[in-house]
Design a protein around this motif. Structure first.
Motif, PDB file in Angstrom:
ATOM      1  N   LYS A   1       0.813  -1.232   0.000  1.00 17.04           N
ATOM      2  CA  LYS A   1       0.000   0.000   0.000  1.00 17.04           C
ATOM      3  C   LYS A   1       0.842   1.276   0.000  1.00 17.04           C
ATOM      4  O   LYS A   1       0.430   2.305   0.551  1.00 17.04           O
ATOM      5  CB  LYS A   1      -0.960   0.037   1.201  1.00 17.04           C
ATOM      6  CG  LYS A   1      -1.618  -1.281   1.559  1.00 17.04           C
ATOM      7  CD  LYS A   1      -2.415  -1.871   0.419  1.00 17.04           C
ATOM      8  CE  LYS A   1      -3.090  -3.193   0.849  1.00 17.04           C
ATOM      9  NZ  LYS A   1      -3.742  -3.877  -0.285  1.00 17.04           N
TER      10      LYS A   1
ATOM     11  N   THR B   1      -6.510   0.711  -1.030  1.00 16.36           N
ATOM     12  CA  THR B   1      -6.304  -0.397  -1.962  1.00 16.36           C
ATOM     13  C   THR B   1      -6.066   0.199  -3.341  1.00 16.36           C
ATOM     14  O   THR B   1      -6.688   1.208  -3.705  1.00 16.36           O
ATOM     15  CB  THR B   1      -7.541  -1.323  -2.025  1.00 16.36           C
ATOM     16  OG1 THR B   1      -7.833  -1.807  -0.719  1.00 16.36           O
ATOM     17  CG2 THR B   1      -7.281  -2.507  -2.956  1.00 16.36           C
TER      18      THR B   1
ATOM     19  N   ASN C   1      -8.673   2.379   4.968  1.00 17.34           N
ATOM     20  CA  ASN C   1      -7.669   1.493   4.368  1.00 17.34           C
ATOM     21  C   ASN C   1      -7.594   1.727   2.863  1.00 17.34           C
ATOM     22  O   ASN C   1      -8.618   1.849   2.191  1.00 17.34           O
ATOM     23  CB  ASN C   1      -8.027   0.030   4.649  1.00 17.34           C
ATOM     24  CG  ASN C   1      -8.053  -0.277   6.127  1.00 17.34           C
ATOM     25  OD1 ASN C   1      -7.136   0.098   6.857  1.00 17.34           O
ATOM     26  ND2 ASN C   1      -9.112  -0.954   6.589  1.00 17.34           N
TER      27      ASN C   1
END
Length: 424
Positions: free
Chosen positions: A347, A374, A372
């Motif tokens: 990431k 991605t 998060n």
């Protein structure tokens, strides 16, 4: 177990790893240490006329990567600064003590036939296996009518090569300069002059960096500097291309090649051999890490050959040449698309930044409710340029996956999008 021995234009060696003509081959002490370490041969540092050349101090500089890794190496050192007779005596003694190793002698003299005719019998008398004509030195010698001044003029290359073939029975290897527009021209000239082989590349004109306080480049000789010869891993891509150009040129396709330029490990050597080299020469890696590196080179090459089923060096020599072509003959219908392995992805976002800022905006940055990140490839936007794969710090996290276009091979001359297409 793979057989690493070679027979290069009649010069036999237990393995293809030779030390190039350079400081590591300047004297018997160095060469003996190299042979004890396992090198298959050496090209003795260039001999010339007496009185010998005079060198300056300092002589080397470098182009650094991270953590002071030497990416490229620059030198302004000239040919041997020891007398001709001392060199001849040492070559004789070394060859007598190590008859199974290749000993080739590099030579550089003015463009006068009597000079070459005079020195060649002396080289033969040492028991040396061959000679290498140094037509590449880019500094300190061209103004004397030698080195690159010869290598950049195909007519001179042919002329001096023919003189040497007239005055010696030893194999003649012509070392080519990369400081030229098209390396095929001097290679063809060497062949026309009767050369048994060519070696390349010699060093590239360069200035690595400056001292911005003193406003002088490195290596500094007092308050001045000059361009030098660039070598090391940074020149490998240039060297591979030039080797391939000669290997796939119909006029020089059968000309034996000794590959030089940034060879630091067994894989580098294998690549040069696959593109046409019958032997490989190493300099910078040995200067940076010592002669023992040849142990890993031999072991790595042998293991890889065993894995691939190659019994001898000849089994894969020039194997990549048929797959090297001009851009216009590449398949215009072939397509790859990037694929990110989410399990390996850390990431970091480097692929996204590179693609978003400088390429095709083909990677999406997704953030879920928890914050998060991605990164996913937008397939319809991906052109398969490889930039994301190159910038990714995790090996094999991003791969380029071939796509089935359902279309046959089509090159640019036959492509209907080409305004000059050769349509039938």
């Amino acid at each position: 177990m793979a057989d690493l021995s070679i027979n290069f234009v009649g010069i036999k060696a237990p393995n293809p790893f030779w030390l190039a003509s350079a400081p590591p081959t300047d004297k018997a002490y160095n060469v003996i240490r190299a042979f004890e370490a396992g090198w298959g041969g050496v090209v003795w540092k260039t001999l010339g006329e007496d009185p010998p050349a005079v060198n300056v101090s300092s002589r080397y500089s470098a182009h650094y990567g991270k953590n002071r890794e030497v990416v490229g190496f620059n030198n302004i050192e000239l040919i041997t600064d020891r007398s001709l007779q001392i060199n001849l005596d040492e070559i004789t003694a070394v060859k007598k003590a190590w008859p199974d190793r290749a000993v080739v002698v590099s030579l550089m003299l003015p463009c006068e036939e009597h000079q070459w005719a005079g020195i060649l019998p002396k080289i033969e008398a040492t028991g040396a296996d061959g000679i290498e004509l140094n037509f590449g030195c880019p500094h300190g010698m061209p103004e004397r009518g030698m080195g690159a001044a010869v290598g950049q003029v195909p007519e001179y290359v042919e002329m001096v090569t023919r003189w040497c073939k007239t005055h010696t029975k030893l194999p003649v290897i012509v070392k080519l300069t990369p400081n030229i527009t098209d390396v095929r021209a001097p290679a063809r000239a060497a062949l026309a002059g009767g050369a048994d082989a060519v070696s390349l590349i010699n060093t590239i004109n360069s200035i690595t960096h400056l001292d911005l306080d003193r406003m002088v480049a490195f290596p500094a000789v007092g308050n001045a500097s000059t361009h030098g010869g660039y070598c090391g891993s940074a020149v490998k891509p240039i060297a591979l291309n030039m080797v391939a150009e000669i290997a796939r040129d119909p006029l020089t396709a059968q000309l034996p090649i000794s590959g030089i330029g940034g060879i630091s490990n067994w894989k580098d050597a294998a690549e040069f051999i696959a593109l046409g080299a019958g032997s490989v020469q190493v300099c910078t890696a040995a200067m940076l890490h010592g002669f023992r590196i040849v142990e890993e080179m031999k072991d790595g090459l042998s293991r890889w050959m065993d894995e691939k089923g190659y019994r001898t060096i000849d089994d894969f020599t020039r194997k990549a040449v048929p797959n090297t072509t001009d851009w216009k003959y590449l398949d215009m219908n072939y397509q790859v698309i990037a694929q990110i392995d989410q399990d390996k992805c850390i990431k970091c976002g480097k692929c996204f930044i590179a693609c978003e800022d400088t390429s095709h905006q083909a990677i999406a940055k997704l953030i879920d409710d928890a914050g998060n990140r991605t990164y996913e490839v937008i397939k319809q936007e991906c052109v398969g340029c490889n930039l994301c794969e190159i910038t990714c710090p995790v090996e094999k996290c991003i791969t380029m996956v071939p796509q089935d276009s359902g279309k046959p091979y089509m090159n640019w001359p036959k492509d209907p999008r080409n305004p000059r297409a050769e349509l039938v």
